[in-house]
Design a protein around this motif. Sequence first.
Motif, PDB file in Angstrom:
ATOM      1  N   LEU A 164       0.827  -1.208   0.000  1.00  0.00           N
ATOM      2  CA  LEU A 164       0.000   0.000   0.000  1.00  0.00           C
ATOM      3  C   LEU A 164       0.863   1.260   0.000  1.00  0.00           C
ATOM      4  CD1 LEU A 164      -2.815  -1.025   2.495  1.00  0.00           C
ATOM      5  CD2 LEU A 164      -3.110  -0.484   0.070  1.00  0.00           C
ATOM      6  N   ALA A 165       1.900   1.276   0.821  1.00  0.00           N
ATOM      7  CA  ALA A 165       2.776   2.454   0.890  1.00  0.00           C
ATOM      8  C   ALA A 165       3.467   2.707  -0.454  1.00  0.00           C
ATOM      9  CB  ALA A 165       3.807   2.276   2.000  1.00  0.00           C
ATOM     10  N   GLU A 166       3.968   1.649  -1.071  1.00  0.00           N
ATOM     11  CA  GLU A 166       4.663   1.802  -2.359  1.00  0.00           C
ATOM     12  C   GLU A 166       3.699   2.263  -3.464  1.00  0.00           C
ATOM     13  OE1 GLU A 166       7.794   1.796  -3.095  1.00  0.00           O
ATOM     14  OE2 GLU A 166       8.619   1.004  -1.233  1.00  0.00           O
ATOM     15  N   LEU A 167       2.519   1.671  -3.507  1.00  0.00           N
ATOM     16  CA  LEU A 167       1.555   2.053  -4.541  1.00  0.00           C
ATOM     17  C   LEU A 167       1.058   3.478  -4.335  1.00  0.00           C
ATOM     18  CD1 LEU A 167      -0.447  -1.267  -4.930  1.00  0.00           C
ATOM     19  CD2 LEU A 167       1.132  -0.244  -6.578  1.00  0.00           C
ATOM     20  N   GLU A 168       0.851   3.867  -3.091  1.00  0.00           N
ATOM     21  CA  GLU A 168       0.423   5.240  -2.825  1.00  0.00           C
ATOM     22  C   GLU A 168       1.515   6.229  -3.224  1.00  0.00           C
ATOM     23  OE1 GLU A 168      -0.727   4.914   1.268  1.00  0.00           O
ATOM     24  OE2 GLU A 168      -2.727   4.153   0.738  1.00  0.00           O
ATOM     25  N   GLN A 169       2.779   5.878  -2.958  1.00  0.00           N
ATOM     26  CA  GLN A 169       3.887   6.732  -3.376  1.00  0.00           C
ATOM     27  C   GLN A 169       3.955   6.822  -4.904  1.00  0.00           C
ATOM     28  OE1 GLN A 169       5.550   8.785  -1.732  1.00  0.00           O
ATOM     29  NE2 GLN A 169       7.400   9.230  -2.877  1.00  0.00           N
ATOM     30  N   ALA A 170       3.798   5.699  -5.573  1.00  0.00           N
ATOM     31  CA  ALA A 170       3.802   5.700  -7.035  1.00  0.00           C
ATOM     32  C   ALA A 170       2.683   6.578  -7.576  1.00  0.00           C
ATOM     33  CB  ALA A 170       3.659   4.266  -7.563  1.00  0.00           C
ATOM     34  N   LEU A 171       1.524   6.500  -6.951  1.00  0.00           N
ATOM     35  CA  LEU A 171       0.382   7.294  -7.390  1.00  0.00           C
ATOM     36  C   LEU A 171       0.639   8.787  -7.202  1.00  0.00           C
ATOM     37  CD1 LEU A 171      -2.362   6.626  -8.597  1.00  0.00           C
ATOM     38  CD2 LEU A 171      -3.296   6.677  -6.288  1.00  0.00           C
ATOM     39  N   ARG A 172       1.200   9.162  -6.047  1.00  0.00           N
ATOM     40  CA  ARG A 172       1.518  10.572  -5.799  1.00  0.00           C
ATOM     41  C   ARG A 172       2.535  11.094  -6.821  1.00  0.00           C
ATOM     42  NH1 ARG A 172       1.010   8.971  -0.499  1.00  0.00           N
ATOM     43  NH2 ARG A 172       3.214   8.440  -0.304  1.00  0.00           N
ATOM     44  N   LEU A 173       3.592  10.335  -7.015  1.00  0.00           N
ATOM     45  CA  LEU A 173       4.632  10.758  -7.957  1.00  0.00           C
ATOM     46  C   LEU A 173       4.117  10.794  -9.391  1.00  0.00           C
ATOM     47  CD1 LEU A 173       7.696   8.807  -6.534  1.00  0.00           C
ATOM     48  CD2 LEU A 173       7.267  11.272  -6.390  1.00  0.00           C
ATOM     49  N   SER A 174       3.267   9.848  -9.733  1.00  0.00           N
ATOM     50  CA  SER A 174       2.758   9.801 -11.108  1.00  0.00           C
ATOM     51  C   SER A 174       1.910  11.020 -11.440  1.00  0.00           C
ATOM     52  CB  SER A 174       1.981   8.512 -11.359  1.00  0.00           C
ATOM     53  OG  SER A 174       0.761   8.507 -10.641  1.00  0.00           O
ATOM     54  N   ALA A 175       1.238  11.583 -10.452  1.00  0.00           N
ATOM     55  CA  ALA A 175       0.461  12.797 -10.700  1.00  0.00           C
ATOM     56  C   ALA A 175       1.383  13.928 -11.139  1.00  0.00           C
ATOM     57  CB  ALA A 175      -0.315  13.192  -9.454  1.00  0.00           C
TER      58      ALA A 175
END
Length: 120
Positions: A28-39
């Motif tokens: 969850l932490a990694e995917l949330e970080q990926a999502l934030r950065l991808s924005a």
Amino acid sequence: MLFRSVVVALHNNRGALAALQGQTAVALAELEQALRLSALVLGDRHPRRGMMLFNLAVLSEREGDRPAALAHYGLALELVREAWGEEHPQSREFRLVLEAVLAEGEGAISPDPANPDPPR
């Protein structure tokens, strides 16, 4: 730009691997970080973010967080539909999964990405 895209992919892949290994909190932490950065790197409406949101939805559902899962599934579907159209295989798959999740809940309704939580 390429480096930033690689960092986004790295977080996404680490999240997917952690999920496969049963390390849900790490995933969850990694995917949330990926999502934030991808924005920042891709923009808010990029279809690759839809793929990340779908993965996050699966994990949220696994953890019993139905409201988060529905929100993530709905936005994932919205992004891939917007980019690739209703009949694209990814759009169809996301729609079918969202419909199944809704059917398991409080009754089957037509999924509306703008309001994915069924009425009570």
